[in-house]
Write an enzyme that holds these catalytic residues in place. Structure first.
Site, PDB file in Angstrom:
ATOM      1  CB  THR A  99      -0.916   0.004   1.234  1.00  0.00           C
ATOM      2  OG1 THR A  99      -1.795  -1.119   1.141  1.00  0.00           O
ATOM      3  CG2 THR A  99      -1.746   1.275   1.290  1.00  0.00           C
ATOM      4  CE  LYS A 174      -5.325  -1.422   1.640  1.00  0.00           C
ATOM      5  NZ  LYS A 174      -4.106  -2.188   1.845  1.00  0.00           N
ATOM      6  CE  LYS A 242       2.047   2.403   4.443  1.00  0.00           C
ATOM      7  NZ  LYS A 242       2.357   1.103   3.829  1.00  0.00           N
TER       8      LYS A 242
END
Lengths: 294, 294
Positions: A99, A174, A242
């Site tokens: 990701t 995502k 993140k």
């Protein structure tokens, strides 16, 4: 007999370990690398070939899959002097399942294309269970023909492989996933914090509201853990922070104001400041113990 | 032959009309009142008895159910000079199914108790379909013995009747429900706004993220409507704003800071200022058309 495509796999953590195992089980020659070598031991024992550097994996395989830490790691492994793009075989396909940043995925695809190589972004969803059971949802961005070429390999790891668009589109999907999760998690925490404050039995509350319009995967699966103050990690707080940072940066590029996402990041950063980076994302509930200071 | 308990029903809107119909179908003598008389016509044609004033309904029934507009309406109907508490038969049970204030529910229960009457709060979840199919979730607060006494009547309207605690506990559970919905809706809107901004096909995004950790009733049911700019009301924006206001006021009383809930209310109030009070709650997506100013 048809020789199976040699596949490379870089990043043998919880997710990657399971994913690489499925590819080996399907009979593909497998070339592996990982920052910590020990995590490759069981695959090597089953016949995988160890390589000292990511570039060496690219030199040995037709399809290379990566699932590594952060966008900075992805940039180094792909675009470094001895990296995947520099070392990839002409005509091969590089697939990043980390990701990571959609913008970086676009840059990598362009750099690869200039070398006659195709790079795809293909982040996954479904957690360790999805990885173990080969039931990941895989969101793919990049060249349509290349996606079809590697679909049989991706299908070894996930039942729901969907091409979302060109380079970066998988990462964007995502991000959309993580953005929905961010505010839903805030809602679940606040709902249970309120119920607790009102003196209700949380198991009764979950039973009643978990089957109506408030129902969500997070409420039904992480709500019961919050109710028991169980903060063991399924997905780490620091990884989620993140992801939220990437999503906010991308939204800013689109000049899109996402106040719920911004609030969720502030709350998770407060949680991190309190030292809970290694907890699971449901630990956001800790902040509502008495009162939230965000 | 056992004579069935006479039941009163006040508030024959979309929800109340269906709910009262089930009670009549089960053979209970039914006494009704509604602000607009015409909405009682079909029930009266089926044998229900019309009363000009709420107090008259209370004088004629052993169990009285109300589902009316706002806490101010509830206060007037229950605590007014000629209201339900003043006119209720000794030993009868008054049940408020309106989504209303937990504090008001406590006050009504106390006032009723002083008159030898039991008042319960029993807000419902499940929308018009749940009301029509007698599948509502019913969250009940109040005296445990009285709850068991009226459970057969409540069961005519919902399959999931759960006593949450003493007076006000049903309303608190409903608030927990609305709080979870508030931020989940923000997450769904922001996820789709991001995906749209990134140029993704929203149906593909919904297909991929709707089966993983981002899954929610709202994403799966209202996401597709947002994607089509379909803002027809299932649940009205102005009703939801009322609920969010109650939840915030109660949280304040608990000294509980719920920043996600506060944000959701600000966003819905902005939506109302833009004139969309009669839309369904999924219309929050309108705010993300270009950029959010909240």
């Amino acid at each position: 007999m048809v020789e199976k495509t040699p596949v490379g796999f870089i990043g043998l953590g919880i997710m990657g370990g399971h994913m690489a195992g499925h590819i080996l089980s399907a009979g593909h020659p497998l070339h592996v690398h990982n920052r910590t070598r020990a995590k490759a031991d069981s695959l090597v024992a089953r016949g995988a070939v160890w390589h000292e550097r990511p570039g060496d994996v690219a030199g040995a395989a037709e399809v290379v899959i990566t699932i590594i830490g952060t966008p900075a790691d992805v940039e180094r492994v792909y675009l470094g002097a001895d990296g995947l793009v520099a070392r990839a075989r002409p005509g091969s396909v590089l697939i990043d399942a980390t990701t990571s940043s959609p913008s970086l995925a676009e840059r990598i695809a362009a750099a690869a294309s200039a070398k006659g190589v195709t790079a795809l972004d293909a982040p996954v969803s479904g957690g360790e269970v999805g990885a173990r059971d080969a039931k990941l949802a895989i969101m793919v961005g990049g060249d349509a023909e290349a996606v079809e070429r590697v679909r049989p390999v991706l299908a070894l790891m996930g039942g729901n492989v969907v091409r979302m668009g060109g380079p970066g589109a998988g990462q964007h999907a995502k991000m959309a996933n993580q953005i929905a999760i961010a505010s839903t998690m805030v809602g679940v925490c606040e709902s249970l914090a309120y119920a607790k404050g009102a003196g209700l039995a949380l198991d009764s509350v979950l039973k009643v509201i978990g089957s109506g319009a408030a129902q969500s995967f997070l409420l039904n699966n992480l709500g019961p853990r919050m109710a028991k103050d169980d903060y063991k990690a399924g997905f780490y707080v620091h990884h989620f922070i993140k992801d939220l940072g990437i999503a906010l940066a991308e939204a800013e590029r689109m000049r899109l104001d996402l106040p719920g996402l911004a609030l969720a990041r502030r709350l998770y950063e407060e949680l991190a400041r309190q030292g809970h980076t290694q907890d699971g994302t449901q630990a956001l509930f800790r902040l509502y113990g008495a009162s939230v200071r965000a």
